[in-house]
Design a protein around this motif. Structure first.
Motif, PDB file in Angstrom:
ATOM      1  N   PRO A 202       0.806  -1.230   0.000  1.00  0.00           N
ATOM      2  CA  PRO A 202       0.000   0.000   0.000  1.00  0.00           C
ATOM      3  C   PRO A 202       0.838   1.279   0.000  1.00  0.00           C
ATOM      4  CG  PRO A 202      -0.160  -1.177   2.103  1.00  0.00           C
ATOM      5  CD  PRO A 202       0.535  -2.088   1.155  1.00  0.00           C
ATOM      6  N   LEU A 203       2.082   1.207   0.454  1.00  0.00           N
ATOM      7  CA  LEU A 203       2.915   2.420   0.473  1.00  0.00           C
ATOM      8  C   LEU A 203       3.076   3.000  -0.928  1.00  0.00           C
ATOM      9  CD1 LEU A 203       5.794   2.018   3.040  1.00  0.00           C
ATOM     10  CD2 LEU A 203       3.342   1.727   3.325  1.00  0.00           C
ATOM     11  N   ARG A 204       3.051   2.109  -1.910  1.00  0.00           N
ATOM     12  CA  ARG A 204       3.280   2.564  -3.293  1.00  0.00           C
ATOM     13  C   ARG A 204       2.160   3.478  -3.781  1.00  0.00           C
ATOM     14  NH1 ARG A 204       6.115  -0.995  -6.392  1.00  0.00           N
ATOM     15  NH2 ARG A 204       5.666   0.360  -8.147  1.00  0.00           N
ATOM     16  N   VAL A 205       0.998   3.372  -3.177  1.00  0.00           N
ATOM     17  CA  VAL A 205      -0.100   4.251  -3.570  1.00  0.00           C
ATOM     18  C   VAL A 205       0.307   5.706  -3.368  1.00  0.00           C
ATOM     19  CG1 VAL A 205      -2.504   4.889  -3.114  1.00  0.00           C
ATOM     20  CG2 VAL A 205      -1.804   2.488  -2.991  1.00  0.00           C
ATOM     21  N   LEU A 206       1.136   5.933  -2.373  1.00  0.00           N
ATOM     22  CA  LEU A 206       1.511   7.308  -2.029  1.00  0.00           C
ATOM     23  C   LEU A 206       2.247   8.011  -3.163  1.00  0.00           C
ATOM     24  CD1 LEU A 206       2.668   6.974   1.683  1.00  0.00           C
ATOM     25  CD2 LEU A 206       0.491   7.814   0.783  1.00  0.00           C
ATOM     26  N   ASP A 207       3.096   7.272  -3.895  1.00  0.00           N
ATOM     27  CA  ASP A 207       3.858   7.979  -4.936  1.00  0.00           C
ATOM     28  C   ASP A 207       3.319   7.685  -6.330  1.00  0.00           C
ATOM     29  OD1 ASP A 207       6.839   5.972  -5.538  1.00  0.00           O
ATOM     30  OD2 ASP A 207       4.752   5.405  -5.267  1.00  0.00           O
ATOM     31  N   ASP A 252      10.533  14.226   1.529  1.00  0.00           N
ATOM     32  CA  ASP A 252       9.444  13.823   0.656  1.00  0.00           C
ATOM     33  C   ASP A 252       8.794  12.571   1.218  1.00  0.00           C
ATOM     34  OD1 ASP A 252       7.689  13.046  -1.243  1.00  0.00           O
ATOM     35  OD2 ASP A 252       9.120  13.042  -2.901  1.00  0.00           O
ATOM     36  N   PRO A 253       7.729  12.765   1.984  1.00  0.00           N
ATOM     37  CA  PRO A 253       7.084  11.620   2.636  1.00  0.00           C
ATOM     38  C   PRO A 253       6.516  10.615   1.635  1.00  0.00           C
ATOM     39  CG  PRO A 253       5.795  13.635   2.936  1.00  0.00           C
ATOM     40  CD  PRO A 253       7.067  14.037   2.301  1.00  0.00           C
ATOM     41  N   ARG A 254       6.421  11.020   0.357  1.00  0.00           N
ATOM     42  CA  ARG A 254       5.872  10.107  -0.642  1.00  0.00           C
ATOM     43  C   ARG A 254       6.956   9.309  -1.358  1.00  0.00           C
ATOM     44  NH1 ARG A 254       0.714  12.954  -1.309  1.00  0.00           N
ATOM     45  NH2 ARG A 254       0.135  12.029  -3.282  1.00  0.00           N
TER      46      ARG A 254
END
Length: 441
Positions: A202-207, A252-254
RNA sequence: GUGGCUGUAGCUCAGUUGGUUAGAGCGCCAGGUUGUGGCCCUGGAGGCCGUGGGUUCAAGUCCCAUCAGCCACCCCA
Protein backbone atom coordinates in the motif's frame (compact mmCIF):
# COMPACT_ATOMS: atom_id res chain seq x y z
CA UNK A 1 18.62 -6.87 -44.06
CA UNK A 2 21.72 -6.07 -42.06
CA UNK A 3 21.86 -7.12 -38.45
CA UNK A 4 20.78 -4.51 -35.94
CA UNK A 5 21.54 -4.12 -32.28
CA UNK A 6 19.07 -5.73 -29.90
CA UNK A 7 16.28 -3.38 -28.91
CA UNK A 8 17.21 -1.06 -26.08
CA UNK A 9 20.94 -1.79 -26.42
CA UNK A 10 22.93 1.20 -27.48
CA UNK A 11 26.45 1.59 -28.85
CA UNK A 12 28.71 4.05 -27.09
CA UNK A 13 30.44 5.84 -29.94
CA UNK A 14 33.80 7.62 -29.73
CA UNK A 15 32.03 10.98 -29.79
CA UNK A 16 30.39 10.18 -26.43
CA UNK A 17 33.10 8.08 -24.85
CA UNK A 18 34.88 11.16 -23.49
CA UNK A 19 31.88 12.05 -21.36
CA UNK A 20 31.69 8.57 -19.96
CA UNK A 21 35.36 8.57 -19.14
CA UNK A 22 34.89 11.92 -17.42
CA UNK A 23 32.05 10.53 -15.33
CA UNK A 24 34.00 7.40 -14.45
CA UNK A 25 37.26 9.08 -13.44
CA UNK A 26 35.36 11.71 -11.48
CA UNK A 27 33.36 9.04 -9.67
CA UNK A 28 36.48 7.05 -8.85
CA UNK A 29 38.15 10.15 -7.47
CA UNK A 30 35.16 11.14 -5.34
CA UNK A 31 34.45 7.62 -4.10
CA UNK A 32 38.15 7.11 -3.42
CA UNK A 33 38.25 10.16 -1.20
CA UNK A 34 35.50 8.58 0.90
CA UNK A 35 37.44 5.34 1.19
CA UNK A 36 35.51 3.19 -1.24
CA UNK A 37 37.23 0.28 -2.88
CA UNK A 38 36.32 -1.26 -6.17
CA UNK A 39 34.66 -4.63 -6.48
CA UNK A 40 33.66 -6.31 -9.73
CA UNK A 41 31.07 -9.04 -9.78
CA UNK A 42 29.50 -11.03 -12.62
CA UNK A 43 26.62 -9.52 -14.57
CA UNK A 44 24.95 -12.93 -14.59
CA UNK A 45 23.58 -14.52 -11.43
CA UNK A 46 21.19 -17.25 -10.48
CA UNK A 47 17.66 -15.97 -10.85
CA UNK A 48 16.68 -16.74 -7.27
CA UNK A 49 19.26 -14.26 -5.97
CA UNK A 50 17.33 -11.38 -7.48
CA UNK A 51 13.94 -12.85 -6.74
CA UNK A 52 14.83 -13.16 -3.08
CA UNK A 53 16.58 -9.82 -2.68
CA UNK A 54 14.58 -7.41 -4.79
CA UNK A 55 11.24 -8.87 -3.84
CA UNK A 56 8.96 -11.19 -5.77
CA UNK A 57 6.15 -8.64 -6.00
CA UNK A 58 8.22 -5.81 -7.46
CA UNK A 59 7.93 -4.68 -11.06
CA UNK A 60 11.55 -5.57 -11.64
CA UNK A 61 11.09 -9.19 -10.72
CA UNK A 62 7.56 -9.52 -12.05
CA UNK A 63 8.17 -8.33 -15.58
CA UNK A 64 11.52 -6.68 -16.21
CA UNK A 65 14.17 -9.34 -15.78
CA UNK A 66 16.24 -10.87 -18.55
CA UNK A 67 15.90 -14.46 -17.45
CA UNK A 68 16.77 -17.61 -19.38
CA UNK A 69 18.02 -21.13 -18.89
CA UNK A 70 21.58 -22.09 -19.60
CA UNK A 71 22.59 -25.41 -21.13
CA UNK A 72 22.38 -27.25 -17.86
CA UNK A 73 18.89 -25.96 -17.20
CA UNK A 74 19.77 -23.46 -14.49
CA UNK A 75 17.72 -20.29 -14.47
CA UNK A 76 20.05 -17.33 -14.85
CA UNK A 77 19.33 -13.61 -14.95
CA UNK A 78 21.24 -10.61 -16.22
CA UNK A 79 21.50 -8.37 -13.20
CA UNK A 80 18.84 -5.65 -13.00
CA UNK A 81 20.77 -3.89 -10.24
CA UNK A 82 24.12 -4.24 -8.52
CA UNK A 83 23.41 -4.70 -4.84
CA UNK A 84 22.32 -8.33 -4.89
CA UNK A 85 25.45 -9.54 -6.64
CA UNK A 86 27.71 -7.58 -4.33
CA UNK A 87 26.03 -9.02 -1.26
CA UNK A 88 26.31 -12.51 -2.71
CA UNK A 89 30.03 -11.96 -3.29
CA UNK A 90 30.44 -10.46 0.17
CA UNK A 91 28.94 -13.52 1.77
CA UNK A 92 30.56 -16.08 -0.53
CA UNK A 93 34.05 -14.63 -0.06
CA UNK A 94 33.49 -14.16 3.68
CA UNK A 95 34.47 -10.53 3.54
CA UNK A 96 32.30 -10.03 6.62
CA UNK A 97 34.91 -11.83 8.70
CA UNK A 98 36.92 -8.61 8.57
CA UNK A 99 35.45 -5.90 10.79
CA UNK A 100 33.41 -3.29 8.94
CA UNK A 101 32.31 -0.99 7.69
CA UNK A 102 33.15 -2.19 4.20
CA UNK A 103 32.85 0.49 1.56
CA UNK A 104 32.54 -1.01 -1.88
CA UNK A 105 31.90 0.53 -5.25
CA UNK A 106 31.44 -0.84 -8.72
CA UNK A 107 30.25 0.21 -12.12
CA UNK A 108 28.89 -1.58 -15.13
CA UNK A 109 25.90 -2.69 -17.16
CA UNK A 110 22.47 -3.54 -15.75
CA UNK A 111 19.56 -5.04 -17.68
CA UNK A 112 15.84 -4.47 -17.47
CA UNK A 113 13.37 -5.55 -20.10
CA UNK A 114 11.32 -2.36 -20.38
CA UNK A 115 10.12 -0.32 -23.31
CA UNK A 116 12.97 2.07 -24.15
CA UNK A 117 12.48 5.82 -23.98
CA UNK A 118 14.47 8.91 -23.17
CA UNK A 119 16.92 8.07 -20.40
CA UNK A 120 15.79 4.47 -20.29
CA UNK A 121 17.50 1.57 -22.01
CA UNK A 122 17.35 -2.18 -21.62
CA UNK A 123 21.07 -2.27 -21.07
CA UNK A 124 22.07 0.73 -19.02
CA UNK A 125 25.01 1.48 -16.79
CA UNK A 126 25.28 2.42 -13.17
CA UNK A 127 27.79 3.68 -10.71
CA UNK A 128 27.06 1.85 -7.51
CA UNK A 129 28.30 2.17 -3.94
CA UNK A 130 27.52 0.12 -0.86
CA UNK A 131 28.47 0.48 2.79
CA UNK A 132 28.21 -2.94 4.40
CA UNK A 133 28.13 -3.64 8.12
CA UNK A 134 27.33 -0.16 9.32
CA UNK A 135 24.20 1.07 11.04
CA UNK A 136 24.69 4.76 10.40
CA UNK A 137 23.35 7.33 10.66
CA UNK A 138 26.67 8.93 9.80
CA UNK A 139 27.06 6.65 6.79
CA UNK A 140 23.59 7.61 5.59
CA UNK A 141 24.59 11.25 5.64
CA UNK A 142 28.02 10.61 4.16
CA UNK A 143 26.58 8.80 1.17
CA UNK A 144 24.42 11.78 0.37
CA UNK A 145 27.32 14.16 0.90
CA UNK A 146 29.34 12.01 -1.48
CA UNK A 147 26.56 12.01 -4.04
CA UNK A 148 26.34 15.79 -3.97
CA UNK A 149 30.12 16.03 -4.28
CA UNK A 150 29.94 13.83 -7.34
CA UNK A 151 27.18 15.86 -8.95
CA UNK A 152 29.01 19.08 -8.19
CA UNK A 153 32.26 17.78 -9.64
CA UNK A 154 30.37 16.76 -12.76
CA UNK A 155 29.12 20.32 -13.07
CA UNK A 156 25.46 19.46 -12.48
CA UNK A 157 23.55 22.01 -10.45
CA UNK A 158 19.91 21.57 -11.32
CA UNK A 159 19.53 18.39 -9.32
CA UNK A 160 17.69 18.15 -6.04
CA UNK A 161 17.88 15.56 -3.34
CA UNK A 162 14.74 13.98 -1.97
CA UNK A 163 14.82 12.24 1.38
CA UNK A 164 12.49 10.04 3.37
CA UNK A 165 12.44 7.38 6.04
CA UNK A 166 10.46 4.23 5.45
CA UNK A 167 10.68 2.98 9.00
CA UNK A 168 11.68 -0.53 9.92
CA UNK A 169 10.03 -3.91 10.53
CA UNK A 170 9.09 -2.68 13.99
CA UNK A 171 7.13 0.37 13.00
CA UNK A 172 6.18 -0.09 9.37
CA UNK A 173 3.44 -2.70 9.94
CA UNK A 174 1.55 -0.26 12.14
CA UNK A 175 1.85 2.46 9.55
CA UNK A 176 0.84 0.10 6.83
CA UNK A 177 -2.20 -0.81 8.84
CA UNK A 178 -3.09 2.83 9.38
CA UNK A 179 -2.66 3.57 5.70
CA UNK A 180 -4.76 0.60 4.67
CA UNK A 181 -7.60 1.63 6.90
CA UNK A 182 -7.34 5.20 5.63
CA UNK A 183 -7.62 4.02 2.04
CA UNK A 184 -10.40 1.58 2.82
CA UNK A 185 -13.54 2.80 1.13
CA UNK A 186 -11.61 4.76 -1.46
CA UNK A 187 -10.79 1.80 -3.66
CA UNK A 188 -12.85 3.12 -6.56
CA UNK A 189 -10.72 6.24 -6.78
CA UNK A 190 -7.53 4.26 -7.18
CA UNK A 191 -6.01 3.17 -10.46
CA UNK A 192 -6.01 -0.53 -11.29
CA UNK A 193 -2.41 -1.00 -10.21
CA UNK A 194 -3.00 0.65 -6.88
CA UNK A 195 -6.08 -1.39 -6.16
CA UNK A 196 -3.81 -4.38 -6.43
CA UNK A 197 -1.09 -2.65 -4.41
CA UNK A 198 -3.58 -2.11 -1.60
CA UNK A 199 -2.90 -5.65 -0.51
CA UNK A 200 0.68 -6.14 -1.75
CA UNK A 201 2.34 -2.82 -0.99
CA UNK A 202 0.00 0.00 0.00
CA UNK A 203 2.91 2.42 0.47
CA UNK A 204 3.28 2.56 -3.29
CA UNK A 205 -0.10 4.25 -3.57
CA UNK A 206 1.51 7.31 -2.03
CA UNK A 207 3.86 7.98 -4.94
CA UNK A 208 1.49 6.96 -7.72
CA UNK A 209 1.09 9.75 -10.24
CA UNK A 210 -2.47 8.96 -11.21
CA UNK A 211 -4.76 11.84 -10.31
CA UNK A 212 -7.29 9.69 -8.50
CA UNK A 213 -4.61 8.09 -6.38
CA UNK A 214 -3.07 11.41 -5.47
CA UNK A 215 -6.45 12.70 -4.49
CA UNK A 216 -7.19 9.63 -2.42
CA UNK A 217 -3.85 10.06 -0.69
CA UNK A 218 -4.61 13.59 0.49
CA UNK A 219 -4.65 13.61 4.24
CA UNK A 220 -3.23 10.12 4.38
CA UNK A 221 -1.21 9.22 7.44
CA UNK A 222 2.49 9.92 7.08
CA UNK A 223 5.26 7.46 7.86
CA UNK A 224 7.07 10.17 9.74
CA UNK A 225 4.28 10.16 12.34
CA UNK A 226 4.57 6.42 12.80
CA UNK A 227 8.33 5.97 13.12
CA UNK A 228 9.42 4.07 16.18
CA UNK A 229 11.78 5.68 18.65
CA UNK A 230 14.91 4.20 17.05
CA UNK A 231 13.91 5.13 13.53
CA UNK A 232 12.97 8.63 14.59
CA UNK A 233 16.30 9.35 16.26
CA UNK A 234 18.16 7.75 13.38
CA UNK A 235 16.39 9.88 10.83
CA UNK A 236 16.80 13.02 12.92
CA UNK A 237 20.51 12.43 13.17
CA UNK A 238 20.81 11.88 9.39
CA UNK A 239 19.13 15.20 8.79
CA UNK A 240 21.19 16.97 11.44
CA UNK A 241 24.43 15.78 9.84
CA UNK A 242 23.23 16.79 6.39
CA UNK A 243 22.34 20.23 7.70
CA UNK A 244 25.74 20.58 9.33
CA UNK A 245 27.45 19.44 6.13
CA UNK A 246 25.50 22.00 4.16
CA UNK A 247 23.74 19.51 1.92
CA UNK A 248 20.39 20.75 0.64
CA UNK A 249 17.55 18.25 0.54
CA UNK A 250 13.79 18.15 0.54
CA UNK A 251 11.85 15.81 2.77
CA UNK A 252 9.44 13.82 0.66
CA UNK A 253 7.08 11.62 2.64
CA UNK A 254 5.87 10.11 -0.64
CA UNK A 255 9.29 8.84 -1.66
CA UNK A 256 8.75 5.09 -1.68
CA UNK A 257 11.30 3.15 -3.58
CA UNK A 258 10.43 0.22 -5.78
CA UNK A 259 12.62 -2.42 -4.21
CA UNK A 260 11.23 -4.28 -1.24
CA UNK A 261 14.37 -4.39 0.81
CA UNK A 262 14.64 -0.73 1.74
CA UNK A 263 14.18 0.36 5.37
CA UNK A 264 14.68 3.66 7.12
CA UNK A 265 16.62 6.15 5.00
CA UNK A 266 15.77 6.35 1.32
CA UNK A 267 16.85 9.08 -1.06
CA UNK A 268 16.76 10.02 -4.68
CA UNK A 269 18.47 12.68 -6.81
CA UNK A 270 16.07 14.10 -9.39
CA UNK A 271 16.23 16.58 -12.24
CA UNK A 272 13.68 18.23 -14.45
CA UNK A 273 15.87 17.98 -17.54
CA UNK A 274 15.36 14.35 -18.44
CA UNK A 275 11.72 14.19 -19.37
CA UNK A 276 9.77 11.56 -17.53
CA UNK A 277 12.81 9.69 -16.29
CA UNK A 278 13.81 12.19 -13.67
CA UNK A 279 15.90 10.13 -11.27
CA UNK A 280 19.65 10.24 -11.79
CA UNK A 281 20.52 8.42 -8.60
CA UNK A 282 18.68 6.61 -5.87
CA UNK A 283 19.37 4.48 -2.88
CA UNK A 284 18.67 3.70 0.70
CA UNK A 285 19.25 1.52 3.68
CA UNK A 286 18.64 -2.23 3.54
CA UNK A 287 19.43 -3.52 7.01
CA UNK A 288 17.74 -6.88 6.78
CA UNK A 289 18.79 -8.00 3.35
CA UNK A 290 22.21 -9.45 4.09
CA UNK A 291 20.83 -11.83 6.69
CA UNK A 292 17.99 -12.79 4.39
CA UNK A 293 20.53 -13.90 1.80
CA UNK A 294 22.28 -16.08 4.33
CA UNK A 295 24.86 -13.63 5.58
CA UNK A 296 25.38 -12.13 9.01
CA UNK A 297 22.84 -9.68 10.41
CA UNK A 298 24.68 -6.57 9.34
CA UNK A 299 23.09 -3.27 8.44
CA UNK A 300 23.90 -1.83 5.01
CA UNK A 301 23.18 1.17 2.81
CA UNK A 302 23.97 2.09 -0.77
CA UNK A 303 22.97 3.94 -3.90
CA UNK A 304 23.15 3.65 -7.65
CA UNK A 305 23.53 6.41 -10.23
CA UNK A 306 22.66 6.12 -13.91
CA UNK A 307 25.63 6.83 -16.15
CA UNK A 308 23.52 7.43 -19.27
CA UNK A 309 21.34 9.88 -17.39
CA UNK A 310 24.32 11.73 -16.00
CA UNK A 311 25.83 11.84 -19.49
CA UNK A 312 22.62 13.34 -20.88
CA UNK A 313 22.93 16.18 -18.39
CA UNK A 314 26.57 16.95 -19.06
CA UNK A 315 27.04 19.53 -21.80
CA UNK A 316 29.02 18.64 -24.90
CA UNK A 317 32.71 18.07 -24.51
CA UNK A 318 34.50 21.37 -24.84
CA UNK A 319 37.40 20.13 -26.91
CA UNK A 320 38.60 16.91 -28.45
CA UNK A 321 42.30 16.13 -28.13
CA UNK A 322 44.49 17.01 -31.12
CA UNK A 323 47.54 15.30 -32.63
CA UNK A 324 50.89 16.76 -31.63
CA UNK A 325 52.31 16.41 -35.09
CA UNK A 326 51.24 15.31 -38.55
CA UNK A 327 53.90 14.20 -41.00
CA UNK A 328 53.08 15.02 -44.60
CA UNK A 329 55.42 12.86 -46.64
CA UNK A 330 55.45 12.35 -50.41
CA UNK A 331 57.47 9.75 -52.26
CA UNK A 332 58.80 6.34 -51.16
CA UNK A 333 61.92 7.42 -49.30
CA UNK A 334 60.41 10.30 -47.36
CA UNK A 335 57.45 8.09 -46.47
CA UNK A 336 59.73 5.39 -45.15
CA UNK A 337 61.42 7.95 -42.94
CA UNK A 338 58.04 9.29 -41.86
CA UNK A 339 56.83 5.81 -40.99
CA UNK A 340 59.81 5.17 -38.70
CA UNK A 341 59.53 8.65 -37.25
CA UNK A 342 55.88 8.25 -36.24
CA UNK A 343 56.63 4.95 -34.52
CA UNK A 344 59.47 6.53 -32.52
CA UNK A 345 57.39 9.56 -31.52
CA UNK A 346 54.50 7.37 -30.42
CA UNK A 347 56.83 5.19 -28.38
CA UNK A 348 57.69 8.36 -26.45
CA UNK A 349 54.04 9.23 -25.96
CA UNK A 350 53.53 11.84 -28.66
CA UNK A 351 50.44 11.63 -30.80
CA UNK A 352 51.91 11.46 -34.30
CA UNK A 353 49.88 10.98 -37.47
CA UNK A 354 50.48 10.48 -41.15
CA UNK A 355 48.36 9.16 -43.99
CA UNK A 356 48.51 5.44 -44.63
CA UNK A 357 48.90 5.90 -48.35
CA UNK A 358 50.78 8.35 -50.53
CA UNK A 359 48.10 10.94 -51.21
CA UNK A 360 48.78 14.33 -52.76
CA UNK A 361 50.42 16.83 -50.47
CA UNK A 362 47.28 18.93 -50.57
CA UNK A 363 45.16 15.98 -49.48
CA UNK A 364 47.55 15.25 -46.63
CA UNK A 365 47.36 18.87 -45.49
CA UNK A 366 43.60 18.77 -45.60
CA UNK A 367 43.64 15.71 -43.41
CA UNK A 368 46.07 17.33 -40.99
CA UNK A 369 43.78 20.31 -40.81
CA UNK A 370 40.70 18.21 -40.29
CA UNK A 371 42.34 16.32 -37.45
CA UNK A 372 43.42 19.64 -35.98
CA UNK A 373 47.10 18.67 -35.78
CA UNK A 374 49.19 21.30 -34.03
CA UNK A 375 52.19 20.89 -36.32
CA UNK A 376 52.87 19.54 -39.78
CA UNK A 377 56.29 18.29 -40.79
CA UNK A 378 56.91 18.26 -44.53
CA UNK A 379 59.08 15.45 -45.82
CA UNK A 380 59.79 15.19 -49.54
CA UNK A 381 62.77 14.40 -51.71
CA UNK A 382 63.87 18.02 -51.47
CA UNK A 383 64.01 17.88 -47.67
CA UNK A 384 66.05 14.68 -47.75
CA UNK A 385 68.39 16.12 -50.33
CA UNK A 386 68.98 19.33 -48.42
CA UNK A 387 68.79 17.52 -45.06
CA UNK A 388 66.46 20.25 -43.83
CA UNK A 389 62.92 19.73 -42.53
CA UNK A 390 60.07 22.19 -42.94
CA UNK A 391 57.76 22.41 -39.96
CA UNK A 392 54.57 24.42 -39.90
CA UNK A 393 52.45 25.55 -36.96
CA UNK A 394 48.91 25.13 -38.23
CA UNK A 395 47.15 27.67 -36.01
CA UNK A 396 49.05 30.64 -37.43
CA UNK A 397 50.73 29.11 -40.52
CA UNK A 398 54.15 29.97 -39.15
CA UNK A 399 56.71 27.75 -40.87
CA UNK A 400 60.37 27.19 -39.99
CA UNK A 401 63.23 25.15 -41.35
CA UNK A 402 65.41 22.95 -39.18
CA UNK A 403 68.55 20.87 -39.68
CA UNK A 404 67.97 17.13 -39.88
CA UNK A 405 71.55 16.37 -38.86
CA UNK A 406 72.29 13.86 -41.61
CA UNK A 407 69.12 11.77 -41.23
CA UNK A 408 67.73 13.08 -44.50
CA UNK A 409 70.85 12.03 -46.37
CA UNK A 410 70.66 8.65 -44.69
CA UNK A 411 67.15 8.03 -46.01
CA UNK A 412 68.15 9.13 -49.52
CA UNK A 413 70.16 5.89 -49.62
CA UNK A 414 68.32 3.84 -47.06
CA UNK A 415 69.37 0.42 -48.39
CA UNK A 416 73.02 0.91 -47.45
CA UNK A 417 72.18 2.64 -44.20
CA UNK A 418 70.22 -0.33 -42.91
CA UNK A 419 73.44 -2.13 -42.14
CA UNK A 420 74.67 0.38 -39.61
CA UNK A 421 72.03 0.39 -36.87
CA UNK A 422 74.26 2.20 -34.46
CA UNK A 423 74.84 5.09 -36.80
CA UNK A 424 71.12 5.19 -37.55
CA UNK A 425 70.29 5.54 -33.85
CA UNK A 426 72.83 8.35 -33.53
CA UNK A 427 71.27 10.19 -36.45
CA UNK A 428 67.77 9.78 -35.05
CA UNK A 429 68.97 11.16 -31.73
CA UNK A 430 70.44 14.18 -33.45
CA UNK A 431 67.27 14.62 -35.47
CA UNK A 432 64.96 14.55 -32.47
CA UNK A 433 67.36 16.77 -30.56
CA UNK A 434 66.81 19.40 -33.18
CA UNK A 435 63.06 18.69 -33.64
CA UNK A 436 61.90 18.44 -30.03
CA UNK A 437 62.17 22.12 -29.14
CA UNK A 438 59.89 22.82 -32.07
CA UNK A 439 57.34 20.22 -30.99
CA UNK A 440 57.30 21.44 -27.42
CA UNK A 441 57.10 25.12 -28.22
C1' G B 1 3.18 -4.76 -21.52
C1' U B 2 -0.20 -0.24 -23.52
C1' G B 3 -0.70 4.29 -26.52
C1' G B 4 0.87 8.36 -29.97
C1' C B 5 4.41 10.03 -33.64
C1' U B 6 8.33 8.81 -37.13
C1' G B 7 11.62 5.61 -40.72
C1' U B 8 14.17 8.79 -48.11
C1' A B 9 22.32 9.84 -49.24
C1' G B 10 27.32 9.52 -43.82
C1' C B 11 24.09 13.74 -41.12
C1' U B 12 19.62 17.21 -41.19
C1' C B 13 15.59 17.07 -44.20
C1' A B 14 12.40 18.21 -49.19
C1' G B 15 9.58 14.99 -52.45
C1' U B 16 2.89 18.08 -55.27
C1' U B 17 -3.93 14.87 -56.38
C1' G B 18 0.19 7.79 -57.09
C1' G B 19 3.23 9.21 -63.19
C1' U B 20 8.75 8.19 -66.38
C1' U B 21 16.40 9.42 -64.98
C1' A B 22 14.38 10.45 -56.25
C1' G B 23 16.41 16.14 -54.78
C1' A B 24 18.75 20.12 -51.39
C1' G B 25 22.09 21.77 -47.56
C1' C B 26 26.10 20.04 -44.74
C1' G B 27 29.90 16.30 -44.90
C1' C B 28 33.19 13.26 -48.16
C1' C B 29 36.57 12.86 -52.72
C1' A B 30 39.04 15.41 -56.74
C1' G B 31 40.44 19.68 -59.64
C1' G B 32 41.29 25.11 -59.81
C1' U B 33 47.49 25.91 -57.07
C1' U B 34 53.47 21.45 -61.65
C1' G B 35 55.46 21.08 -52.97
C1' U B 36 51.36 23.74 -48.41
C1' G B 37 45.32 23.21 -44.83
C1' G B 38 41.11 26.59 -43.62
C1' C B 39 37.81 30.70 -47.50
C1' C B 40 35.97 30.67 -52.53
C1' C B 41 34.77 28.36 -57.43
C1' U B 42 34.00 23.82 -60.45
C1' G B 43 33.16 18.76 -60.84
C1' G B 44 32.35 13.79 -58.74
C1' A B 45 31.09 9.62 -55.73
C1' G B 46 27.35 8.14 -52.63
C1' G B 47 20.07 5.77 -52.22
C1' C B 48 16.98 -2.35 -52.42
C1' C B 49 12.94 5.48 -50.12
C1' G B 50 13.55 0.34 -42.75
C1' U B 51 11.78 -4.84 -44.26
C1' G B 52 7.91 -8.15 -46.30
C1' G B 53 3.36 -8.55 -48.65
C1' G B 54 -0.97 -6.24 -51.11
C1' U B 55 -3.87 -2.61 -54.40
C1' U B 56 -2.71 -0.46 -59.37
C1' C B 57 -1.05 -0.02 -66.22
C1' A B 58 2.22 2.53 -62.58
C1' A B 59 3.95 2.98 -55.37
C1' G B 60 9.01 6.92 -51.92
C1' U B 61 3.64 8.38 -52.13
C1' C B 62 -2.27 4.23 -50.81
C1' C B 63 -3.45 -0.46 -47.55
C1' C B 64 -1.79 -4.50 -44.19
C1' A B 65 1.96 -6.78 -41.44
C1' U B 66 6.68 -6.57 -39.29
C1' C B 67 11.23 -4.42 -37.36
C1' A B 68 13.47 -0.17 -35.39
C1' G B 69 13.67 4.85 -33.30
C1' C B 70 11.44 8.80 -30.49
C1' C B 71 7.87 10.44 -26.77
C1' A B 72 4.46 9.20 -23.00
C1' C B 73 2.01 5.57 -19.54
C1' C B 74 3.94 1.96 -16.14
C1' C B 75 8.39 1.79 -13.43
C1' C B 76 13.04 3.24 -12.35
C1' A B 77 19.09 4.61 -13.00
Amino acid sequence: MTIQAVRGMKDLLPSDAGKWRFIEVTARAVFGAFGFQEIRVPILERTELFARSIGAATDIVEKEMYTFSDRSGDSLTLRPEATAGILRAYIENKLHAIPGPHKLCTLGPMFRHERPQKGRLRQFHQLDVEVLDDQGPQSDAELMVMLTHLLTRLGLQKISLKLNSLGCPNCRPAFRQALTSFLAGKEQQLCEDCQRRLSTNPLRVLDCKAAGCQEAAIGAPSMSDHLCEDCRTHFAEVRRLLDLAGVAYALDPRLVRGLDYYVRTTFEAVTGDLGAQNAVAGGGRYDGLLAELGGPAQACIGFGAGIERLALLIPEEPEAPRPDIFIAATGPKPRLMAFLMTQKLRRDGYWAEMTTDDKSLKAQLRKANKERARLVLFLGDRELQEDKGQIKRMDDSHQVEFEMGGLGHLFMNFDQAQADAEMQDRLWDAFFHSLMPLIRS
